[in-house]
Design an enzyme around this catalytic site. Structure first.
Site, PDB file in Angstrom:
ATOM      1  N   HIS A   1      30.024  34.853  39.039  1.00 41.00           N
ATOM      2  CA  HIS A   1      30.373  33.788  38.261  1.00 41.00           C
ATOM      3  C   HIS A   1      31.595  33.917  37.613  1.00 41.00           C
ATOM      4  O   HIS A   1      32.451  33.222  37.936  1.00 41.00           O
ATOM      5  CB  HIS A   1      29.182  33.750  37.211  1.00 41.00           C
ATOM      6  CG  HIS A   1      29.526  32.542  36.194  1.00 41.00           C
ATOM      7  ND1 HIS A   1      28.745  31.425  36.334  1.00 41.00           N
ATOM      8  CD2 HIS A   1      30.401  32.397  35.221  1.00 41.00           C
ATOM      9  CE1 HIS A   1      29.416  30.628  35.251  1.00 41.00           C
ATOM     10  NE2 HIS A   1      30.219  31.369  34.780  1.00 41.00           N
ATOM     11  N   GLU A   2      31.846  35.229  37.094  1.00 39.02           N
ATOM     12  CA  GLU A   2      33.172  35.257  36.280  1.00 39.02           C
ATOM     13  C   GLU A   2      34.370  35.469  37.455  1.00 39.02           C
ATOM     14  O   GLU A   2      35.595  35.248  37.179  1.00 39.02           O
ATOM     15  CB  GLU A   2      32.982  36.564  35.550  1.00 39.02           C
ATOM     16  CG  GLU A   2      32.041  36.470  34.306  1.00 39.02           C
ATOM     17  CD  GLU A   2      32.381  35.199  33.323  1.00 39.02           C
ATOM     18  OE1 GLU A   2      33.387  34.589  33.314  1.00 39.02           O
ATOM     19  OE2 GLU A   2      31.387  34.703  32.798  1.00 39.02           O
TER      20      GLU A   2
ATOM     21  N   HIS B   1      35.872  32.143  38.298  1.00 39.02           N
ATOM     22  CA  HIS B   1      36.547  31.848  37.153  1.00 39.02           C
ATOM     23  C   HIS B   1      38.091  32.704  37.462  1.00 39.02           C
ATOM     24  O   HIS B   1      39.099  32.139  37.424  1.00 39.02           O
ATOM     25  CB  HIS B   1      36.299  32.252  35.835  1.00 39.02           C
ATOM     26  CG  HIS B   1      35.361  31.495  35.433  1.00 39.02           C
ATOM     27  ND1 HIS B   1      35.358  29.972  35.069  1.00 39.02           N
ATOM     28  CD2 HIS B   1      33.934  31.856  34.644  1.00 39.02           C
ATOM     29  CE1 HIS B   1      34.427  29.373  34.612  1.00 39.02           C
ATOM     30  NE2 HIS B   1      33.615  30.518  34.294  1.00 39.02           N
TER      31      HIS B   1
ATOM     32  N   HIS C   1      40.075  31.286  40.679  1.00 41.25           N
ATOM     33  CA  HIS C   1      40.360  29.938  40.305  1.00 41.25           C
ATOM     34  C   HIS C   1      41.661  30.004  39.374  1.00 41.25           C
ATOM     35  O   HIS C   1      42.660  29.515  39.738  1.00 41.25           O
ATOM     36  CB  HIS C   1      39.333  29.302  39.314  1.00 41.25           C
ATOM     37  CG  HIS C   1      39.639  27.726  38.987  1.00 41.25           C
ATOM     38  ND1 HIS C   1      38.840  26.889  38.716  1.00 41.25           N
ATOM     39  CD2 HIS C   1      40.578  27.000  39.727  1.00 41.25           C
ATOM     40  CE1 HIS C   1      39.348  25.731  38.495  1.00 41.25           C
ATOM     41  NE2 HIS C   1      40.370  25.770  39.350  1.00 41.25           N
TER      42      HIS C   1
END
Length: 599
Positions: free
Chosen positions: A389-390, A393, A396
């Site tokens: 998940h992180e 980020h 991105h």
């Protein structure tokens, strides 16, 4: 994983993020702060003169970019240092200093928006013709001028900018209470053994097969929150009040409209999410009933919500193994994406384990030198998903920062959770595709269902609570602890349904959720999750064309409005279709889970 929580100084260099990549030491940070102040001293030269010439306007916009870069670096270093150990007063002070300078800079730039709005369309068109360098800023200027009705006079803008530091106080107070001050009694297991209870260990205990440990951790976590319930209610009420103050000052009907308008997201998306999820609560109630049956309980309590449903499958996942699994799972995103992911793993973008005083939870901070990922990794399957998940980020941010100019590098909050949850969806598809074992498949499907529960259902419930308390305040109701507990209890009753026993402590859950201080952030977890499910399925189905669209989305920053960026990747969030499709997948997974676990 061992339960012992080591001091930061006892951790190996490879387990800590490379903070020195931002600044080699505090003295270098001080030097850049002095440089920032030198550049800020030039700002008064532009006040009242942005319309003098296109050259003057371009000079100012370039200076604004330079200030943004410096503020970003200085703020990242100070906050990352503070989060490493919130007990260190020197870095709390550093974080406070740069926060004050940020407000000071915003106040010094407060003339910008009113002056830019005062330039006529004809004059601005002439400026573009005479100075081609201004074309870079056309989208930025167009967005700014679109919000004319919400921009005040120069004096009023300066006043609001100066009040920004005060507006951060509720979040700061809550963070200090939650991360630095509050302590919890040890949780005790069925054998009477004590286990240290922290914000970081709580989630691990909630996933234990030992119901006594779960109940003890649940009770002991909420005990101090109950003790300080009035203080915490006043803190959250202050957050609601400051958001409404700034919204009203800018002539918005409410704080939600102000928040979403800043990101060019229609408020209908927020209401549509709540309505769509509420229309599917019967499916969530079915999952709650399945959980009760599989646990073999006469009563399902809130401390049973995360208990494992499938025995004999769970194991500890070393961090190195988690990294390799995430790399393999994200192979469908192509070699460019994987190369960046390896770079993050090998070049210490990640602060891995919990240490005393470290900020709880997990996040990615998109610093321009490279992202910084804070984890409190504990070896569970959930923490492996948190890594994926992180890093979503992080990549991105990495792609946006390297593809877009400074003025468009920061993506808006609405798309912030898409890349992270797309990674989670791809990881789940990968893990499911690797197993044919009935028990392991049931275990993974349940984890997928838990993601839906925690992201699509739970975050929508949070969003509904956030909207509800704002409406109560606007209607004249005082946001006391009793009011907040009553509203939160009612939402839990509706979302979890009749099979759940709502322990009285759950009324206080609002008192431990940091995202209620993030200004209408939580709904974007749910919308982002729905978008991510759609994107991950398109990537797996179509391959290269979908990947190319997706990477363009990740590289887009805020060069387009978020709704348009997502449309370019194949998802239209102005319709209920992405949320409806995600909830339909939840039903399919639930059907399979029920079939796999039949007696």
């Amino acid at each position: 994983m061992e339960e012992q929580i080591l001091e930061r100084s006892a951790r190996s260099r490879e387990e800590l993020w490379a903070i020195e990549d931002l600044y080699p030491n505090d003295q270098a940070w001080e030097a850049d702060l002095a440089l920032l102040r030198e550049k800020m001293a030039r700002l008064p030269d532009y006040a009242g003169h942005l319309a003098d010439s296109p050259e003057k306007l371009l000079e100012y916009l370039k200076l604004s970019d330079e200030l943004s870069v410096l503020l970003d670096d200085l703020g990242n270093y100070a906050q990352r240092r503070s989060d490493e150990d919130t007990r260190v007063a020197a870095y709390q002070a550093m974080s406070d200093r740069i926060s004050s300078v940020w407000v000071e800079c915003a106040a010094a730039c407060s003339f910008e928006t009113p002056e830019l709005l005062a330039i006529s369309d004809e004059t601005l068109a002439e400026f573009y013709r005479r100075e081609p360098g201004l074309e870079l800023y056309r989208t930025y200027l167009d967005r700014l001028r679109r919000r004319r009705a919400h921009i005040l006079s120069p004096a009023e803008e300066k006043l609001l900018a100066g009040a920004r530091e005060l507006s951060q106080s509720p979040d700061t107070v809550f963070s200090m209470f939650s991360d630095a001050d509050v302590t919890f009694a040890d949780a005790v297991d069925a054998q009477g053994q004590a286990h240290p209870l922290t914000q970081g260990t709580y989630s691990r205990y909630m996933e234990s097969t030992d119901r006594s440990l779960r109940r003890s951790a649940f009770t002991n976590l909420y005990a101090p929150l109950g003790q300080f319930r009035n203080t915490l209610a006043a803190t959250l009420a202050a957050q609601v009040k400051q958001l409404q103050f700034f919204a009203s000052a800018r002539h918005y009907p409410d704080a939600m409209e102000a928040s979403l308008d800043a990101n060019c997201v229609p408020s209908s998306v927020y209401h549509q999410l709540i309505d769509t999820v509420n229309s599917h609560l019967d499916s969530f109630h079915r999952y709650v009933a399945l959980r009760k049956r599989l646990l073999g309980l006469d009563e399902l309590h809130m401390y049973d919500v995360y208990a494992p449903l499938v025995e004999g499958v769970r194991r500890q996942i070393p961090f190195d193994e988690a990294k390799e699994t995430v790399l393999s799972a994200l192979a469908p995103l192509g070699e460019e994406y994987q190369s960046i992911l390896r770079q993050g793993f090998e070049n210490r973008w990640i602060d891995v384990y919990e240490n005393p005083g470290k900020r709880s939870g997990a996040y990615s901070a998109g610093a321009r030198v490279h992202p910084y990922v804070l984890l409190n990794y504990n070896g569970t399957l959930d923490s492996q998903f948190t890594l994926a998940h992180e890093m979503g980020h992080a990549i991105h941010s990495y792609l946006s920062n390297r593809t877009q100019p400074t003025v468009y590098a920061d993506y808006v909050i609405f798309v912030a959770e898409v890349a992270s949850t797309c990674n989670e969806a791809l990881l789940m598809e990968y893990l499911l595709g690797k197993t044919t074992d009935r028990k392991e498949r049931a275990y993974l499907i349940n984890h997928f269902l838990e993601q839906f529960k925690g992201t699509l259902y739970r975050q929508t419930m949070f969003a509904e609570f956030e909207l509800r308390i704002a409406q109560l305040y606007a209607g004249g109701t005082a946001l006391t602890a009793d009011t907040l507990c009553r509203e939160y209890q009612a939402l839990n009753e509706r979302y979890f349904g009749p099979e759940m026993v709502l322990d009285p402590q759950i009324q206080l859950e609002w008192a431990r959720i940091p995202h209620f201080y993030y200004n209408y952030y939580v709904f974007q977890y749910a919308t982002g999750y729905a978008a991510a499910i759609a994107l991950s399925r398109r990537i797996l189905r179509e391959g290269k064309p979908a990947v190319e669209d997706y990477l363009r989305f990740l590289s887009g920053g805020c060069s387009q409005d978020p709704i348009e960026l997502l449309r370019g990747a194949g998802v239209d969030m102005t319709t209920p279709e992405p949320v409806e499709s995600a909830l339909a997948l939840f039903d399919q997974l639930l059907d399979e889970m029920e079939a796999l676990t039949k007696d």
